[in-house]
Motif scaffolding. Structure first.
Motif, PDB file in Angstrom:
ATOM      1  N   GLU A 128      35.546 -38.145  12.510  1.00 27.87           N
ATOM      2  CA  GLU A 128      35.903 -36.757  12.227  1.00 27.87           C
ATOM      3  C   GLU A 128      37.416 -36.565  12.355  1.00 27.87           C
ATOM      4  O   GLU A 128      38.105 -37.394  12.987  1.00 27.87           O
ATOM      5  CB  GLU A 128      35.151 -35.808  13.166  1.00 27.87           C
ATOM      6  CG  GLU A 128      35.378 -36.015  14.646  1.00 27.87           C
ATOM      7  CD  GLU A 128      34.787 -37.302  15.181  1.00 27.87           C
ATOM      8  OE1 GLU A 128      35.332 -37.806  16.164  1.00 27.87           O
ATOM      9  OE2 GLU A 128      33.810 -37.803  14.601  1.00 27.87           O
ATOM     10  N   ASN A 129      37.913 -35.516  11.750  1.00 31.08           N
ATOM     11  CA  ASN A 129      39.320 -35.111  11.891  1.00 31.08           C
ATOM     12  C   ASN A 129      40.355 -36.190  11.585  1.00 31.08           C
ATOM     13  O   ASN A 129      41.325 -36.340  12.320  1.00 31.08           O
ATOM     14  CB  ASN A 129      39.562 -34.610  13.334  1.00 31.08           C
ATOM     15  CG  ASN A 129      39.350 -33.121  13.387  1.00 31.08           C
ATOM     16  OD1 ASN A 129      39.623 -32.411  12.410  1.00 31.08           O
ATOM     17  ND2 ASN A 129      38.856 -32.638  14.496  1.00 31.08           N
ATOM     18  N   GLY A 173      36.596 -31.615  17.022  1.00 29.95           N
ATOM     19  CA  GLY A 173      37.981 -31.178  17.173  1.00 29.95           C
ATOM     20  C   GLY A 173      38.040 -29.707  17.532  1.00 29.95           C
ATOM     21  O   GLY A 173      37.039 -29.028  17.661  1.00 29.95           O
ATOM     22  N   THR A 216      44.274 -34.340   8.323  1.00 32.46           N
ATOM     23  CA  THR A 216      44.772 -33.178   9.054  1.00 32.46           C
ATOM     24  C   THR A 216      46.005 -32.626   8.332  1.00 32.46           C
ATOM     25  O   THR A 216      46.423 -33.172   7.312  1.00 32.46           O
ATOM     26  CB  THR A 216      45.187 -33.585  10.477  1.00 32.46           C
ATOM     27  OG1 THR A 216      46.266 -34.522  10.347  1.00 32.46           O
ATOM     28  CG2 THR A 216      44.045 -34.236  11.234  1.00 32.46           C
ATOM     29  N   SER A 229      40.198 -31.416   8.684  1.00 31.12           N
ATOM     30  CA  SER A 229      40.392 -30.214   9.505  1.00 31.12           C
ATOM     31  C   SER A 229      40.500 -28.984   8.598  1.00 31.12           C
ATOM     32  O   SER A 229      40.759 -29.114   7.394  1.00 31.12           O
ATOM     33  CB  SER A 229      41.662 -30.354  10.347  1.00 31.12           C
ATOM     34  OG  SER A 229      42.799 -30.172   9.517  1.00 31.12           O
TER      35      SER A 229
END
Ligand code: NAD
Length: 442
Positions: free
Chosen positions: A322-323, A28, A326, A347
């Protein structure tokens, strides 16, 4: 395609395809290396790292870019770009996986290599960190093409590879079959069998028992330690939600269920299943073995992957992508503990929100370090030529994970920082100490 003489046709063609990344990188942010280094900076500042060492640790030691010409089954030659980055080898041979993916970029590989440096250091393995990648779409390649690509890449990075210098492992879209090809290519060049050049190999050729389960086992161990630390019960009262039901997610769920915890929801790429009274994890595993998806599982309610993350539970295990946590959903997360089975699921902005809510996040570089720890055991066994039984592997993994968890928790408490910053502090401190002891070769 072959010619009438049975020789491959190396056609001169202007049709060499230029392959570019098709999607955002895994980490990201605009620049994955800088977004990862933002966390490094906070930890380095807390450690009062001297400017010279700070500078050293912000630079990868070696970056290799290679062209890998591969003869496609069509008879055409296609050139793939491969990377291998040795980020830091102060503590020992570089360790890190090789991925085949259309998202591979130099910056991504650099960030992941740095990540491996901190991950190995946080669990105190005598390894540095590395990562490799080839920009390709393996789903469009035959097994023979993949073998040619793997062998050509291995040959191109041969100078850095070796049990004492650089030891790859599987990563996104690579597996034990590719590790076997790497081992064979390296051994053919060296003129003798060198099993310890790569980990994640098949058991029959020097792989370790317990490696397949190691990451999930590590996630279970650190989750259990976090529950103990928060004085929460290790019983059916404690509800667990797991995102991702592949290697890490399914084994975490199975082992946490065996521990006595209540797995209430799990998901895969097609969505999730939820039963507030608890799922029969073994039944779900059997279902996925047969059906390859959770979508057709009927003994539970359906939830989306988005809903799953904010379900009522005590422990949340993101073990897919991933991410996924958030600033948009961090405020709605109800778990008390997040054990990051995946790499980079949270994040940086979400980190702050979770910390304000008092959620204990066990960061990826600690929570999923069980895999690299048993990779280390594989390397040790290969070098010693003496193989351990599974109980020995699991006991040694247990000891390393518990000790590492306590070290990170202690660092967090002493410095009033999150477990993530504490994990970076433990890791950076270890790498920095070795640099100071070794001194500067100039
Ligand atoms: P895997 O391919 O075995 O499983 C991935 C799972 O995630 C699958 O169930 C897949 O259906 C699911 N998934 C994919 N897209 C999804 C989406 N959009 N939403 C929800 N689920 C989705 O992979 P793995 O080896 O279990 O790795 C999972 C994560 O753990 C990755 O981030 C990986 O880098 C990390 N990790 C793995 C290891 C290891 O030893 N396998 C070690 C360290 C870190």
């Amino acid at each position: 395609m072959t010619s009438a003489q049975g020789k491959p046709e190396w056609r001169e063609t202007s049709e060499y395809r230029v392959i570019r990344p098709e999607r955002d990188t895994h980490l990201g942010g605009e620049n994955p290396f800088e977004s990862m280094m933002a966390r490094f900076d906070v930890a380095a500042q807390k450690l009062n790292l001297e400017p010279g060492l700070y500078s050293v640790l912000r630079h990868p030691e070696k970056q290799i870019i290679v062209a890998c010409p591969v003869l496609r089954d069509s008879g055409q030659v296609e050139v793939f770009t491969g990377y291998r980055i040795l980020y830091n080898t102060a503590r020992g041979p570089a360790k890190g996986g090789i991925r085949f993916d259309m998202g591979v970029t130099l910056d991504e590989v650099k960030a992941l290599a740095a990540w491996m440096t901190w991950k190995c250091a946080v669990v105190n393995l005598p390894f540095g960190g590395a990562k490799g990648g080839i920009l390709c779409d393996p789903s469009t390649m035959s097994m023979v093409e993949l073998e040619r690509l793997t062998r050509r890449y291995t040959s191109a990075i041969m100078d850095t590879l070796g049990p004492d210098s650089d030891v790859p492992a599987p990563d996104v879209n690579t597996n034990e079959r590719m590790m076997a090809w790497i081992m064979d290519t390296y051994s053919m060049q060296k003129r003798h069998t060198v099993t310890a050049v790569v980990t994640g190999k098949p058991i029959e050729m020097g792989g370790s028992l317990g490696r397949r389960e190691a990451t999930g086992r590590g996630v279970m161990i650190v989750s259990r330690e976090a529950l103990k630390r928060l004085n929460m019960p290790i019983s059916k009262q404690t509800r667990v939600v797991v995102q991702g039901f592949g290697n890490v997610g399914s084994i975490s769920a199975e082992l946490m269920s065996n521990l006595g915890l209540n797995i209430v929801a799990v998901s895969d790429k097609d969505g999730g299943i939820y039963n507030p009274r608890g799922l029969d994890v073994n039944d779900v595993i059997e279902h996925v073995k047969k059906e390859k998806t959770l979508k057709t599982y009927l003994n539970a309610d359906k939830v989306t992957n988005k809903e799953l993350l904010t379900l009522e539970c005590e422990v949340l295990v993101p073990a897919a992508l991933e991410n996924v946590i958030t600033e948009e959903n961090a405020g709605q997360i109800k778990a008390k503990i997040i054990a990051e089975g995946a790499n980079g699921p949270t994040s940086a902005t979400a980190d702050r929100i979770l910390q304000d809510k008092g959620i204990l996040v066990i960061p990826d570089i600690l929570a999923n370090a069980g895999g690299v720890t048993v990779s280390y055991f594989e390397w040790v066994q290969d070098r010693g030529g003496y193989f351990w039984d599974e109980d020995t592997v699991n006991q040694r993994l247990e000891r390393i994970m518990v000790e590492s968890f306590n070290e990170v928790a202690g660092m967090a408490a002493r410095n009033g920082v999150s477990m993530r910053i504490a994990a970076y502090m433990v890791a950076i401190d270890r790498v920095a100490k070795v640099h100071r002891l070794r001194g500067m070769y100039a």
